[in-house]
Motif scaffolding. Structure first.
Motif, PDB file in Angstrom:
ATOM      1  N   LEU A  33       0.838  -1.188   0.000  1.00  0.00           N
ATOM      2  CA  LEU A  33       0.000   0.000   0.000  1.00  0.00           C
ATOM      3  C   LEU A  33       0.882   1.251   0.000  1.00  0.00           C
ATOM      4  CD1 LEU A  33      -1.883  -2.296   1.206  1.00  0.00           C
ATOM      5  CD2 LEU A  33      -3.058  -0.459   2.431  1.00  0.00           C
ATOM      6  N   THR A  34       0.274   2.382  -0.291  1.00  0.00           N
ATOM      7  CA  THR A  34       0.949   3.662  -0.152  1.00  0.00           C
ATOM      8  C   THR A  34       0.814   4.086   1.305  1.00  0.00           C
ATOM      9  OG1 THR A  34       0.462   4.326  -2.429  1.00  0.00           O
ATOM     10  CG2 THR A  34       0.985   6.087  -0.868  1.00  0.00           C
ATOM     11  N   GLY A  35       1.921   4.082   2.026  1.00  0.00           N
ATOM     12  CA  GLY A  35       1.889   4.399   3.449  1.00  0.00           C
ATOM     13  C   GLY A  35       2.153   5.873   3.695  1.00  0.00           C
ATOM     14  N   VAL A  36       1.277   6.501   4.493  1.00  0.00           N
ATOM     15  CA  VAL A  36       1.383   7.936   4.762  1.00  0.00           C
ATOM     16  C   VAL A  36       1.396   8.156   6.267  1.00  0.00           C
ATOM     17  CG1 VAL A  36       0.404  10.212   4.320  1.00  0.00           C
ATOM     18  CG2 VAL A  36       0.061   8.360   2.653  1.00  0.00           C
ATOM     19  N   TRP A  37       2.438   8.823   6.754  1.00  0.00           N
ATOM     20  CA  TRP A  37       2.568   9.084   8.186  1.00  0.00           C
ATOM     21  C   TRP A  37       2.499  10.571   8.472  1.00  0.00           C
ATOM     22  CZ3 TRP A  37       6.063  11.929  11.130  1.00  0.00           C
ATOM     23  CH2 TRP A  37       6.008  11.714  12.522  1.00  0.00           C
ATOM     24  N   PHE A  38       1.839  10.909   9.593  1.00  0.00           N
ATOM     25  CA  PHE A  38       1.887  12.271  10.128  1.00  0.00           C
ATOM     26  C   PHE A  38       1.901  12.157  11.652  1.00  0.00           C
ATOM     27  CE2 PHE A  38      -2.552  11.304  10.456  1.00  0.00           C
ATOM     28  CZ  PHE A  38      -3.022  12.027  11.543  1.00  0.00           C
ATOM     29  N   PRO A  39       2.391  13.145  12.365  1.00  0.00           N
ATOM     30  CA  PRO A  39       2.543  13.024  13.813  1.00  0.00           C
ATOM     31  C   PRO A  39       1.308  13.440  14.606  1.00  0.00           C
ATOM     32  CG  PRO A  39       3.590  15.037  13.062  1.00  0.00           C
ATOM     33  CD  PRO A  39       3.078  14.334  11.836  1.00  0.00           C
TER      34      PRO A  39
END
Length: 223
Positions: free
Chosen positions: A184-190
């Motif tokens: 998958l396209t993994g997207v991280w934010f804090p």
């Protein structure tokens, strides 16, 4: 390989979408320090991950209760009441705008959790934004915990898309790492985490906040 704009965006639930403040309040009400929540939540994940890694399984609620029992002297009835507070969670203030932006752009939105079924639905309903989410998926249905690869592949299958056509947005690095490993396209934010762990496979996208994560996904080239 450059990621493409996804057909479906799956969002993690606890902390990513829903604020755990009612759980913290429940701990404080019974004499515990508010900062204990972070330790309880981490111990809950450790318990679930360990069970899954060794070939067994437990429900999120049971792992949460075990964590409370290990870290506090709270009675079983009090622990159960605190666990019930997961149904009182509400979305963070930035969630509605982010979901609306995805839907208005023609992107399908789902939630993906290994938490208890009904928690995401209750929080979204409470905020009046449930119609923005196509469906809520809990991997309790397949007796698995994220970040196991099977969870993300199962979610893509439930949404009838290839893994590459789905993105996972989460405020937990371990969750994004699992999604990336599954294609998958993994997207991280804090939220609580300050940075994405360097020991994991790189996230496809890293943003400063949830709104930025959505903007970055929508800026990707179409398939």
């Amino acid at each position: 390989m450059t990621p493409r704009r996804p057909e479906v965006v799956a969002l993690d639930v606890n902390e990513t979408l829903l604020d755990l403040a009612p759980i913290r309040a429940g701990l404080v009400e019974h004499g515990e320090r508010p900062e204990l929540l972070a330790t309880v939540f981490a111990r809950t994940l450790l318990t679930g991950f360990a069970a899954a890694t060794t070939g067994t399984w437990c429900r999120f609620r049971d792992a949460f209760d075990a964590a409370l029992a290990q870290l506090t002297d709270l009675s079983p009835s009090v622990r159960s009441g605190i666990a019930d507070s997961f149904l009182d969670l509400t979305p963070h203030p930035d969630v509605e705008a982010a979901l609306r932006r995805l839907v208005e752009a023609g992107v399908r939105v789902v939630t993906l959790t290994h938490g208890s079924p009904g928690v995401a639905e209750a929080g979204l309903e409470r905020a009046g934004i449930a119609p923005l989410v196509e469906r809520s998926l809990s991997s309790e249905l397949i007796r698995a915990w994220k970040p196991a690869r099977e969870v993300y592949l199962w979610a893509a299958g439930e949404c009838r898309v290839e893994p590459a056509a789905m993105a996972l947005v989460a405020a937990h690095g371990w969750d994004v790492h699992g999604a990336v490993r599954a294609g998958l396209t993994g997207v991280w934010f804090p939220r609580e985490e300050r940075s994405y762990p360097a020991v994991y496979d790189p996230a496809a996208l890293v943003a400063a906040d949830l709104g930025g994560a959505v903007d970055a996904l929508l800026a990707l080239p179409a398939s």
